[in-house]
Design an enzyme around this catalytic site. Structure first.
Site, PDB file in Angstrom:
ATOM      1  N   GLY A  48       0.823  -1.218   0.000  1.00  0.00           N
ATOM      2  CA  GLY A  48       0.000   0.000   0.000  1.00  0.00           C
ATOM      3  C   GLY A  48       0.848   1.255   0.000  1.00  0.00           C
ATOM      4  O   GLY A  48       2.083   1.189   0.041  1.00  0.00           O
TER       5      GLY A  48
ATOM      6  N   GLU B  96      -0.953 -10.833   3.365  1.00  0.00           N
ATOM      7  CA  GLU B  96      -0.703 -10.013   4.557  1.00  0.00           C
ATOM      8  C   GLU B  96      -1.064 -10.791   5.818  1.00  0.00           C
ATOM      9  O   GLU B  96      -0.345 -10.739   6.823  1.00  0.00           O
ATOM     10  CB  GLU B  96      -1.524  -8.717   4.460  1.00  0.00           C
ATOM     11  CG  GLU B  96      -1.016  -7.815   3.344  1.00  0.00           C
ATOM     12  CD  GLU B  96      -1.897  -6.606   3.063  1.00  0.00           C
ATOM     13  OE1 GLU B  96      -1.394  -5.679   2.439  1.00  0.00           O
ATOM     14  OE2 GLU B  96      -3.072  -6.598   3.442  1.00  0.00           O
TER      15      GLU B  96
END
Ligand code: 5RP
Length: 219
Positions: free
Chosen positions: A29, A105
């Site tokens: 991100g 993740e």
């Protein structure tokens, strides 16, 4: 301070947590991109033996600054994992997956001793669910899971023309007021065809660094 400047501040604060860490877990991100930039800006790449990355995008960025990327299966469990989030509640439970990398993740977070989450203050909430909840699904199961999420009170929207790094699809479930993150995480995990759900409640963050106009606060 702009939101982007806040993300950079949170990323810089995470550098304190990676001293003496040889193999690092790295999320995905724009906030994590700042963190990777910080590794280069502060000449820390030499100190890092390698990183385990949660996405193809992060892998490319790490390689560009000279950090070798390893598979989790070769590295073994990690000391520290640094990643952002879409929402954070006071219990350090998260919604993640806005960038579509939630499954990897979650795997890295699970395999790490300390999960350091870096966010700007717009991400903090009392109750999770204002941000649409991402669910990675096996393509065949998409409509079935969507119907199940309607039964659970949400409004699922298919993230069209988007395929995850695992070759799967994403549903973004709107209007969920997640009063019981752990129960919902377990319920969604149990639906056949779900790869993973973006609630990080069973494995929350250990430390959350929130960049505010008055400095970085640690939860
Ligand atoms: C990716 C994520 C990201 O951590 C989350 O979407 C936050 O992204 P950003 O740092 O760009 O605001 O979960 O899957």
């Amino acid at each position: 301070m702009t939101q982007d400047e806040s993300k950079r501040k949170a990323a810089e604060a995470a550098l304190e947590y990676i001293k003496d860490v040889s193999i690092l877990g790295v999320g995905t991100g724009s906030t994590v991109n700042h963190f990777i930039d910080c590794l280069a800006d502060f000449n820390l790449t030499q100190d890092i033996q390698g990183a385990v990355s949660s996405s193809i995008a992060t892998t490319e960025r790490l390689k560009k600054i000279g950090v070798p990327v390893m598979e989790l299966s070769e590295s073994g469990n990690l000391d520290v994992y640094v990643d952002g989030a879409d929402e954070v509640n006071p219990l350090k439970q998260l919604i993640k997956g806005g960038g579509g990398a939630l499954t990897r993740e979650k795997i890295i977070a699970g395999a790490s001793k300390e999960f350091v989450c870096i966010v700007d203050q717009t991400k903090t909430v009392d109750i999770l669910g204002n941000f649409p909840l991402p669910i990675e699904v096996i393509p065949m199961a998409r409509s079935y899971i969507a119907r199940e999420m309607v039964k659970l009170g949400g409004q699922p929207i298919w993230r069209e023309n988007y395929i995850t790094d695992n070759g799967c699809e994403i549903l973004d479930v709107h209007n969920m007021e997640i009063m019981e993150p752990l129960a919902l995480e377990k319920a969604v995990n149990n639906l056949a065809g779900v790869v993973s759900v973006g609630i990080f409640g069973l494995r929350p963050a250990d430390v959350v660094l929130v960049a505010t106009d008055n400095g970085v606060k640690t939860l």
